[in-house]
Motif scaffolding. Structure first.
Motif, short mmCIF file in Angstrom:
data_model
loop_
_atom_site.label_atom_id
_atom_site.label_comp_id
_atom_site.label_asym_id
_atom_site.label_seq_id
_atom_site.Cartn_x
_atom_site.Cartn_y
_atom_site.Cartn_z
N HIS A 1 39.67 55.46 32.92
CA HIS A 1 39.05 55.11 34.20
C HIS A 1 38.78 53.61 34.26
CE1 HIS A 1 35.15 54.26 36.29
NE2 HIS A 1 35.84 54.77 37.30
N HIS B 1 42.85 57.65 41.74
CA HIS B 1 41.47 57.16 41.68
C HIS B 1 41.27 55.97 42.61
CE1 HIS B 1 37.50 56.74 39.98
NE2 HIS B 1 37.71 55.44 39.77
N SER C 1 43.43 68.54 37.90
CA SER C 1 44.76 67.93 37.75
C SER C 1 45.73 68.41 38.83
CB SER C 1 45.33 68.25 36.36
OG SER C 1 45.50 69.65 36.19
N TYR D 1 46.33 59.28 37.19
CA TYR D 1 44.90 59.15 37.48
C TYR D 1 44.60 57.82 38.16
CZ TYR D 1 39.92 58.44 36.84
OH TYR D 1 38.60 58.16 37.05
N MET E 1 48.33 61.75 31.84
CA MET E 1 47.53 61.65 33.05
C MET E 1 47.09 60.23 33.39
SD MET E 1 44.36 60.93 31.64
CE MET E 1 43.17 61.30 32.89
#
Length: 360
Positions: free
Chosen positions: A100, A139, A182, A135, A131
């Protein structure tokens, strides 16, 4: 104040029950707060940038996970399951939180995007499921369209909102959360796969095959279980619920100030992060310190375990309690006004004398 949008979220379930009202998404609520805060505290701009020290931390975590996986190669299944929950889940979720952070290019800066993507793929390795690149793509929309019930894929689907209302089904939802989380982006707001996503897939599958060949199947299962536990029914996964579910009034985002923040790269400082997504985790606490008048009165969580408990057993909570943002031509009157004022007040939570919302 322009930042009044920050306080005007309602539950997804309320919107689904009132689709005949005029709903209009106008602005991501943190953008107005950011302008107000910077106007009063321009020195916060100096906190923006990157912090490459995260590369050393995640490399150590990856190595530690591999050492543990190797040491478990001949262990019994109960030992593997137990270790994956009490150790592997914490490490894999920590690496997920690092992804992240790195997804915002906070490791090497915006001038080195491929370095950031490569470090994200390194973090991804012990998680066993590709991922990191995907992601990052979705995001970005979560920040840009926070509260938009279609474009913000962090918001549960209509099916989730209706299906998981009972404590048992909500516990099942948490257990299956890694899979649901997911799959949801591809259902709500699908994007064509990129070359980097393909590279991420090849790198991850090659690594998994290498672990399988060199360490054995039990080691690979340990890594997979660490991801399944860590992003599902686990204390660290409480941050998924604490961040934007409406535990208190209509606030778009809530922070967590508790002991697990250092493990998860201060992801609990979530209001601060959404206000300033380009400030690295090592400086987020400084934002709250400088601009305390924008944060000290806000409710916050102190226990992710308590968050999960209330999510399961409070009938007002569940996937349907995820906050969605709106602006209506009709002023806050009648049921809409009541919903905004009362939305998310749950049993077992209270506000202290200084306005802080405790969940411990």
């Amino acid at each position: 104040m322009a930042s009044e949008l920050f306080f005007r979220f309602v539950k997804l379930g309320f919107k689904l029950d009132n689709l005949d009202e005029k709903w209009e998404y106008t602005e991501e609520p943190h953008s107005s707060r950011r302008k107000e805060i910077l106007k009063k505290h321009p020195e916060i701009k100096k906190l923006m940038g990157h912090d490459p020290t995260i590369a050393f931390i995640v490399t150590s975590e990856v190595i530690l996970q591999l050492i543990i996986a190797y040491s478990l190669r001949q262990s019994t299944w109960p030992v593997i399951i137990f270790t994956s929950y009490v150790i592997g889940a914490f490490l894999n979720h920590s690496l997920g939180s690092a992804i992240h952070e790195i997804g915002h290019n906070l490791a090497f800066g915006h001038s080195h995007p491929l370095w950031n993507r490569a470090l994200g793929m390194l973090c991804n390795l012990p998680m066993a499921v590709p991922m990191s690149v995907t992601y990052k793509r979705y995001h970005s929309d979560h920040h840009r369209y926070l509260g938009h019930d279609t474009l913000d894929v962090d918001i549960p689907s209509v099916i989730e909102s209706h299906m998981f209302r009972h404590p048992l089904t909500k516990a099942l939802w948490l257990l299956c959360h890694p899979l649901i989380h997911s799959i949801r982006p591809y259902c709500k707001s699908p994007k064509p796969p990129s070359l980097l996503e393909f590279i991420n897939l090849v790198v991850q599958m090659s690594f998994n095959l290498l672990v399988l060949q060199v360490f054995g199947g039990k080691s690979l299962v340990y890594l997979l279980l660490g991801t399944a536990w860590g992003f599902g029914f686990h204390p660290t996964a409480g941050h998924f619920i604490s961040e934007h579910y409406l535990f208190f009034k209509g606030e778009a985002t809530m922070s967590y100030y508790g002991p697990l923040n250092p493990i998860l790269f201060n992801v609990g400082y979530h209001v601060e992060h959404h206000d300033f997504p380009y400030i690295p985790h090592t400086r987020l606490a400084k934002v709250k310190e400088i601009a305390g008048e924008f944060y000290d009165h806000l409710p916050y969580h102190t226990s992710w375990v308590k968050v999960l408990w209330d999510f399961i057993f409070d009938p007002e909570m569940g996937p349907h309690a995820r906050g969605v943002g709106y602006m209506s031509d009709v002023k806050e009157t009648g049921s809409t006004c009541d919903a905004v004022k009362n939305n998310g007040v749950t049993n077992g939570h209270h506000v202290t004398s200084n306005g802080h919302h405790k969940s411990s």
